[in-house]
Design a protein around this motif. Structure first.
Motif, PDB file in Angstrom:
ATOM      1  N   LEU A 339     -45.804  81.196 -74.138  1.00 55.68           N
ATOM      2  CA  LEU A 339     -46.875  80.768 -73.368  1.00 55.68           C
ATOM      3  C   LEU A 339     -47.373  79.353 -74.274  1.00 55.68           C
ATOM      4  CD1 LEU A 339     -48.755  83.345 -71.356  1.00 55.68           C
ATOM      5  CD2 LEU A 339     -47.176  81.753 -70.438  1.00 55.68           C
ATOM      6  N   ALA A 340     -47.435  79.954 -75.699  1.00 57.46           N
ATOM      7  CA  ALA A 340     -47.907  78.791 -76.356  1.00 57.46           C
ATOM      8  C   ALA A 340     -46.915  77.953 -76.965  1.00 57.46           C
ATOM      9  CB  ALA A 340     -48.750  79.670 -77.568  1.00 57.46           C
ATOM     10  N   ASN A 341     -45.695  78.249 -76.976  1.00 54.66           N
ATOM     11  CA  ASN A 341     -44.689  77.614 -77.127  1.00 54.66           C
ATOM     12  C   ASN A 341     -43.526  77.474 -76.263  1.00 54.66           C
ATOM     13  OD1 ASN A 341     -45.189  77.232 -80.449  1.00 54.66           O
ATOM     14  ND2 ASN A 341     -45.588  79.627 -79.809  1.00 54.66           N
ATOM     15  N   PRO A 342     -44.086  76.654 -75.016  1.00 53.38           N
ATOM     16  CA  PRO A 342     -43.117  76.430 -74.043  1.00 53.38           C
ATOM     17  C   PRO A 342     -41.546  75.719 -74.283  1.00 53.38           C
ATOM     18  CG  PRO A 342     -44.899  74.836 -73.666  1.00 53.38           C
ATOM     19  CD  PRO A 342     -45.222  75.817 -75.089  1.00 53.38           C
ATOM     20  N   HIS A 343     -41.636  75.055 -75.445  1.00 45.68           N
ATOM     21  CA  HIS A 343     -40.320  74.398 -75.562  1.00 45.68           C
ATOM     22  C   HIS A 343     -39.284  75.052 -76.620  1.00 45.68           C
ATOM     23  CE1 HIS A 343     -41.911  70.875 -73.139  1.00 45.68           C
ATOM     24  NE2 HIS A 343     -43.124  71.078 -74.030  1.00 45.68           N
ATOM     25  N   LEU A 344     -39.646  76.189 -77.008  1.00 51.01           N
ATOM     26  CA  LEU A 344     -38.809  76.910 -77.888  1.00 51.01           C
ATOM     27  C   LEU A 344     -37.933  77.565 -77.121  1.00 51.01           C
ATOM     28  CD1 LEU A 344     -41.218  79.163 -80.074  1.00 51.01           C
ATOM     29  CD2 LEU A 344     -40.125  76.787 -80.713  1.00 51.01           C
ATOM     30  N   LYS A 345     -36.573  77.573 -77.722  1.00 54.80           N
ATOM     31  CA  LYS A 345     -35.236  77.991 -77.040  1.00 54.80           C
ATOM     32  C   LYS A 345     -35.054  79.537 -77.472  1.00 54.80           C
ATOM     33  CE  LYS A 345     -33.084  73.736 -75.951  1.00 54.80           C
ATOM     34  NZ  LYS A 345     -31.812  72.931 -75.999  1.00 54.80           N
ATOM     35  N   VAL A 346     -35.101  80.263 -76.493  1.00 52.40           N
ATOM     36  CA  VAL A 346     -35.180  81.940 -76.877  1.00 52.40           C
ATOM     37  C   VAL A 346     -34.336  82.424 -75.775  1.00 52.40           C
ATOM     38  CG1 VAL A 346     -36.648  84.096 -76.859  1.00 52.40           C
ATOM     39  CG2 VAL A 346     -37.543  81.787 -77.632  1.00 52.40           C
ATOM     40  N   ILE A 384     -31.906  83.201 -70.296  1.00 54.87           N
ATOM     41  CA  ILE A 384     -32.351  82.232 -71.074  1.00 54.87           C
ATOM     42  C   ILE A 384     -33.814  81.658 -70.643  1.00 54.87           C
ATOM     43  CG2 ILE A 384     -32.010  79.654 -71.219  1.00 54.87           C
ATOM     44  CD1 ILE A 384     -28.977  80.292 -70.724  1.00 54.87           C
ATOM     45  N   PHE A 385     -34.575  81.525 -71.608  1.00 53.13           N
ATOM     46  CA  PHE A 385     -36.171  81.060 -71.314  1.00 53.13           C
ATOM     47  C   PHE A 385     -36.195  79.788 -70.890  1.00 53.13           C
ATOM     48  CE2 PHE A 385     -39.992  78.943 -73.324  1.00 53.13           C
ATOM     49  CZ  PHE A 385     -40.688  79.458 -72.099  1.00 53.13           C
ATOM     50  N   MET A 386     -36.740  79.397 -69.684  1.00 53.92           N
ATOM     51  CA  MET A 386     -36.968  78.275 -69.172  1.00 53.92           C
ATOM     52  C   MET A 386     -38.441  77.979 -69.268  1.00 53.92           C
ATOM     53  SD  MET A 386     -34.051  76.574 -68.518  1.00 53.92           S
ATOM     54  CE  MET A 386     -32.551  77.183 -68.344  1.00 53.92           C
ATOM     55  N   PRO A 387     -39.111  76.656 -69.516  1.00 53.21           N
ATOM     56  CA  PRO A 387     -40.290  76.472 -69.671  1.00 53.21           C
ATOM     57  C   PRO A 387     -41.240  76.582 -68.285  1.00 53.21           C
ATOM     58  CG  PRO A 387     -39.166  74.464 -69.707  1.00 53.21           C
ATOM     59  CD  PRO A 387     -38.216  75.494 -69.967  1.00 53.21           C
ATOM     60  N   ASP A 388     -40.421  76.403 -67.077  1.00 56.26           N
ATOM     61  CA  ASP A 388     -40.966  76.579 -65.934  1.00 56.26           C
ATOM     62  C   ASP A 388     -40.128  77.224 -64.918  1.00 56.26           C
ATOM     63  OD1 ASP A 388     -39.365  74.415 -64.400  1.00 56.26           O
ATOM     64  OD2 ASP A 388     -40.220  73.341 -66.049  1.00 56.26           O
ATOM     65  N   ARG A 389     -40.711  77.564 -63.785  1.00 53.99           N
ATOM     66  CA  ARG A 389     -40.202  78.333 -62.797  1.00 53.99           C
ATOM     67  C   ARG A 389     -39.061  77.655 -62.064  1.00 53.99           C
ATOM     68  NH1 ARG A 389     -40.783  79.888 -57.241  1.00 53.99           N
ATOM     69  NH2 ARG A 389     -40.333  82.189 -57.249  1.00 53.99           N
ATOM     70  N   SER A 390     -39.202  76.514 -61.638  1.00 52.35           N
ATOM     71  CA  SER A 390     -38.138  75.521 -61.001  1.00 52.35           C
ATOM     72  C   SER A 390     -37.132  75.538 -61.859  1.00 52.35           C
ATOM     73  CB  SER A 390     -38.811  74.133 -60.737  1.00 52.35           C
ATOM     74  OG  SER A 390     -39.164  73.522 -61.830  1.00 52.35           O
ATOM     75  N   ALA A 391     -37.018  75.183 -62.998  1.00 52.29           N
ATOM     76  CA  ALA A 391     -35.866  75.131 -63.969  1.00 52.29           C
ATOM     77  C   ALA A 391     -35.064  76.516 -63.889  1.00 52.29           C
ATOM     78  CB  ALA A 391     -36.291  74.847 -65.246  1.00 52.29           C
ATOM     79  N   ALA A 392     -35.863  77.485 -64.159  1.00 52.01           N
ATOM     80  CA  ALA A 392     -35.079  78.829 -64.098  1.00 52.01           C
ATOM     81  C   ALA A 392     -34.462  79.233 -62.812  1.00 52.01           C
ATOM     82  CB  ALA A 392     -36.149  80.002 -64.285  1.00 52.01           C
ATOM     83  N   LEU A 393     -35.173  78.742 -61.569  1.00 55.15           N
ATOM     84  CA  LEU A 393     -34.589  78.948 -60.443  1.00 55.15           C
ATOM     85  C   LEU A 393     -33.467  78.215 -60.215  1.00 55.15           C
ATOM     86  CD1 LEU A 393     -37.567  79.453 -57.991  1.00 55.15           C
ATOM     87  CD2 LEU A 393     -35.889  81.223 -58.681  1.00 55.15           C
ATOM     88  N   ALA A 394     -33.230  77.153 -60.664  1.00 52.19           N
ATOM     89  CA  ALA A 394     -32.300  76.014 -60.669  1.00 52.19           C
ATOM     90  C   ALA A 394     -31.095  76.521 -61.386  1.00 52.19           C
ATOM     91  CB  ALA A 394     -32.728  74.460 -60.823  1.00 52.19           C
ATOM     92  N   PHE A 395     -31.236  77.049 -62.573  1.00 48.24           N
ATOM     93  CA  PHE A 395     -30.416  77.505 -63.251  1.00 48.24           C
ATOM     94  C   PHE A 395     -29.368  78.634 -62.602  1.00 48.24           C
ATOM     95  CE2 PHE A 395     -28.230  80.223 -66.602  1.00 48.24           C
ATOM     96  CZ  PHE A 395     -27.652  79.295 -67.699  1.00 48.24           C
TER      97      PHE A 395
END
Length: 406
Positions: A339-346, A384-395
């Motif tokens: 939550l504090a680092n939404p742009h990390l790739k994890v 795969i971690f996405m910063p927002d829900r829409s991006a996760a659903l689109a994946f």
């Protein structure tokens, strides 16, 4: 006078001699009675129906005779507390009871004994026997008894008790028809058993291990203890067990587990600007003087290879997730705050396939770190971690290539 004497002498001389034995006493009597009945009437002896008379009343007396007469006595008999009586000339208890029509079995109690001789003043008692059930331990049987106490009943049937045995009736209680006498056989035995002792577990923090991982430093071993019990048995069944002592045969060895506290923070790969020389101008025509000029311009550095080399690569089923879901903490298994680092790739992995903390390259996602786990992520699967829900659903879900970089 002489004639009178002669007549009297003749009269007396014609009498018969009767020897009379009355109730054991003997007496000789002269009589002109012609029958026994007439003689007894002459002697004022009344013979009862239960008396003993050696001759019938009609028997004739035509010569000397011995007549025996025994007067019957009245005897009182008590049968189970109820009085009755009998007239008889016999003096044995057995004959008296027979005269009274009292039937006796071998189990009945008669006082005095059947073969004893008694007189009319003797009280005769009869206690009729009845069936009683004895439960002696696990054995059940029917026996005969008369009205007596429990203590006498046990003695009569030769039932002995140990110090621990008990009778579930008072010893002075009367045994009545239909009674049940229960004897509980009690014994104490010693039982020695060996029992396992569970080992204790101890955890200690280890900063060299990733957070969420564990390592057994010392394997635990169960101990062994010998326990001595005093066991109370009733009719062969255990009813009580008391621990009397313990002896350690083998000490338990505790298990020590190291718990990881190391936190891995993911980093983002960034491009680096570089300087490149501009191409030289074309040479001028021969008629014109040649002019040269050099100009430096900034251009973007060549992009990194989209598919780095790796000694280990394979395909996995990939899905995407976000840290902003309802009830999610946003903290990964390795302690990364998404939550504090939404742009990390994890990515979330199965640690048995991809170790936590590994640096990876994911087709279509780029460089990332294996910093999380998931209940549904088993085997060749990643999330795969996405910063927002829409991006996760689109994946959605797709097959991608993954490379383990270290």
């Amino acid at each position: 006078m002489f004639a009178a004497v002669m007549v009297f002498a003749i009269y007396e001389g014609t009498k018969n001699t009767v020897t009379m034995i009355a109730n054991g006493e003997k007496e000789e009597v002269k009589t002109h009675a012609e029958t026994v009945g007439a003689f007894l009437a002459e002697q004022e002896i009344k013979v009862g129906q239960d008396d003993y008379l050696s001759h019938t009343a009609e028997a004739s007396i035509d010569k000397d005779i011995v007549i025996e007469w025994t007067e019957a006595d009245q005897f009182t008999i008590t049968v189970d507390g109820k009085p009755t009586s009998a007239w008889t000339t016999s003096n044995t208890v057995e004959d008296i009871l027979a005269k009274a029509d009292v039937e006796i079995t071998e189990h009945d109690k008669v006082t005095p004994a059947l073969n004893e001789e008694v007189d009319a003043n003797t009280a005769i008692s009869v206690e009729k026997a009845y069936e009683v059930t004895i439960l002696d331990g696990l054995e059940e049987k029917k026996v005969w008894s008369t009205s007596t106490t429990v203590a006498d009943f046990l003695k009569q049937h030769k039932i002995t008790l140990s110090d621990l045995d008990r009778v579930e009736k008072d010893m002075d209680e009367l045994i009545l028809p239909g009674s049940e006498v229960k004897v509980v056989r009690v014994e104490k035995v010693t039982d020695v058993v060996e029992d396992s002792v569970k080992f204790a577990k101890e955890t200690k923090k280890d900063s060299s291990l990733l957070k969420g991982s564990e390592k057994v430093v010392q394997k635990g071993e169960e101990g062994l203890v010998e326990k001595t019990y005093e066991v109370v048995m009733e009719n062969g069944k255990e009813v009580k067990r008391e621990l009397k002592g313990e002896k350690v045969i083998k000490e338990a060895k505790k298990q020590v587990v190291a718990v990881g506290t190391k936190t891995v923070v993911a980093s983002v790969s960034r491009g680096t600007d570089t300087k490149a020389a501009a191409p030289a101008p074309k040479k001028a025509a021969a008629s014109q003087p040649a002019a040269t000029s050099t100009k430096t311009t900034k251009t973007a550095a060549p992009a990194q290879s989209s598919e780095p080399s790796s000694s280990r690569e394979f395909y996995v089923s990939a899905t995407a997730y976000t840290a902003s879901c309802t009830g999610c903490s946003g903290i990964t298994a390795t302690g990364i705050n998404l939550l504090a680092n939404p742009h990390l790739k994890v990515i979330a992995v199965d640690p048995s396939v991809i170790p936590l903390g590994s640096k990876v390259w994911v087709e279509g996602y780029g460089h990332a770190i294996a910093g999380d786990t998931g209940g549904a992520i088993k085997g060749n699967k990643i999330d795969i971690f996405m910063p927002d829900r829409s991006a996760a659903l689109a994946f959605g879900r797709k097959q991608v290539k993954i490379k383990i970089l270290d």
